[in-house]
Design a protein around this motif. Structure first.
Motif, PDB file in Angstrom:
ATOM      1  N   UNK A 214     -22.765  12.726  -3.184  1.00 19.38           N
ATOM      2  CA  UNK A 214     -22.137  13.983  -3.869  1.00 19.38           C
ATOM      3  C   UNK A 214     -20.899  14.172  -2.721  1.00 19.38           C
ATOM      4  N   UNK A 215     -21.041  13.952  -1.529  1.00 25.05           N
ATOM      5  CA  UNK A 215     -19.909  14.117  -0.551  1.00 25.05           C
ATOM      6  C   UNK A 215     -18.874  12.831  -0.673  1.00 25.05           C
ATOM      7  N   UNK A 216     -19.374  11.759  -0.837  1.00 28.44           N
ATOM      8  CA  UNK A 216     -18.442  10.472  -1.234  1.00 28.44           C
ATOM      9  C   UNK A 216     -17.793  10.893  -2.312  1.00 28.44           C
ATOM     10  N   UNK A 217     -18.094  11.167  -3.327  1.00 25.87           N
ATOM     11  CA  UNK A 217     -17.586  11.544  -4.543  1.00 25.87           C
ATOM     12  C   UNK A 217     -16.558  12.761  -4.461  1.00 25.87           C
ATOM     13  N   UNK A 218     -16.604  13.622  -3.770  1.00 25.34           N
ATOM     14  CA  UNK A 218     -15.426  14.442  -3.388  1.00 25.34           C
ATOM     15  C   UNK A 218     -14.593  14.020  -2.714  1.00 25.34           C
ATOM     16  N   UNK A 219     -14.987  13.308  -1.783  1.00 24.76           N
ATOM     17  CA  UNK A 219     -13.774  12.376  -0.655  1.00 24.76           C
ATOM     18  C   UNK A 219     -13.040  11.825  -1.424  1.00 24.76           C
ATOM     19  N   UNK A 220     -13.511  10.780  -2.289  1.00 24.55           N
ATOM     20  CA  UNK A 220     -12.877   9.710  -3.250  1.00 24.55           C
ATOM     21  C   UNK A 220     -11.809  10.724  -4.302  1.00 24.55           C
ATOM     22  N   UNK A 221     -12.383  11.753  -4.704  1.00 25.89           N
ATOM     23  CA  UNK A 221     -11.614  12.384  -5.809  1.00 25.89           C
ATOM     24  C   UNK A 221     -10.190  12.973  -4.995  1.00 25.89           C
TER      25      UNK A 221
END
Length: 269
Positions: A214-221
């Motif tokens: 979830x954190x990776x998804x937020x960072x990449x967004x």
């Protein structure tokens, strides 16, 4: 000044995270006759070490130029990486408690070779995503260089990064779907020969991986949003115009990275 302090705070976390990664790598290196799955974790830990060292070398202004959301999510990535290594290191000690002098007992060999494959794969995927996140941040931060003119090379570089990050987000979303299914399975089924403590340990690791995804998804967004803004500015700018990357269109200008940009992301089967 406050924004630069936030970037410095994030970079200060790198050293303890790096130590945690190296301690786990050293522990695995001391195990003689370890299964291939756990040996491959050594390679994963080595690549994460390299990514952490590259991230650590970022100047504060370059990191902060990506915006406060990216800085915050980078901190989250580092903290989770450190937590994952600490928890896995403790678990590895339990899994090899019947062994001595670095050699694996037959019982511990069976535990690692048969019953902990899923958790080792999960750890490998967490390390892979951590590395990908850090390398992506470093690569895009390296684009934040002062440029007087907007060139076709800048536009091509920014567009390439946009495509890479878009693909990475799609991969993460598939992984998040798989992780949700895994957690649902844990809720209804216990594997043969699995104790309640083993099951709890596996669920905790899966939940940690879910948080990391979830954190990776937020960072990449957030990174994608900044890249798209920069790409739009680059395509419409005239010679001498500024291309910006950061919160509310503030920050350093996007420039050209002369380092390698390939193989930032690798799909795992």
């Amino acid at each position: 000044m406050e924004s630069l302090g936030a970037a410095a705070d994030v970079l200060s976390i790198v050293s303890p995270t790096l130590r945690g990664v190296q301690h786990l790598r050293d522990d695995i290196g001391r195990i003689r006759g370890a299964p291939d799955a756990i040996r491959s974790l050594q390679d994963d830990l080595t690549t994460v070490t390299q990514a952490l060292e590259s991230f650590q070398a970022l100047p504060d202004p370059q990191l902060q130029s990506l915006g406060s959301h990216v800085v915050s999510q980078s901190k989250f990535t580092l903290e989770l990486c450190g937590q994952s290594c600490k928890k896995f290191r403790a678990a590895l000690g339990r899994w090899t408690r019947n062994s001595s002098d670095g050699g694996l007992s037959w019982r511990d060999q069976a535990v690692l070779g048969l019953f902990k494959q899923g958790q080792m794969k999960s750890m490998s995927e967490q390390l892979h995503n951590c590395r990908s996140n850090l390398i992506t941040v470093v690569t895009i931060a390296s684009l934040s260089l002062q440029q007087k003119d907007v060139s076709s090379e800048i536009i091509a570089t920014v567009s390439a990064k946009e495509n890479e990050v878009t693909d990475a987000i799609a991969l993460l979303e598939r992984q998040m779907t798989d992780m949700n299914a895994k957690l649902e399975l844990y809720a209804v089924r216990r594997r043969q020969h699995e104790s309640e403590a083993d099951r709890t340990e596996a669920v905790e690791q899966a939940l940690l991986e879910q948080r990391a995804l979830n954190g990776s998804h937020e960072l990449l967004r957030y990174l994608l949003s900044g890249i798209q803004s920069a790409a739009s500015s680059a395509q419409s700018a005239q010679a001498g115009a500024k291309v910006r990357f950061g919160d509310h269109n503030r920050g350093s200008q996007v420039g050209v990275n002369h380092g390698g940009l390939n193989n930032t992301f690798h799909t795992r089967d």
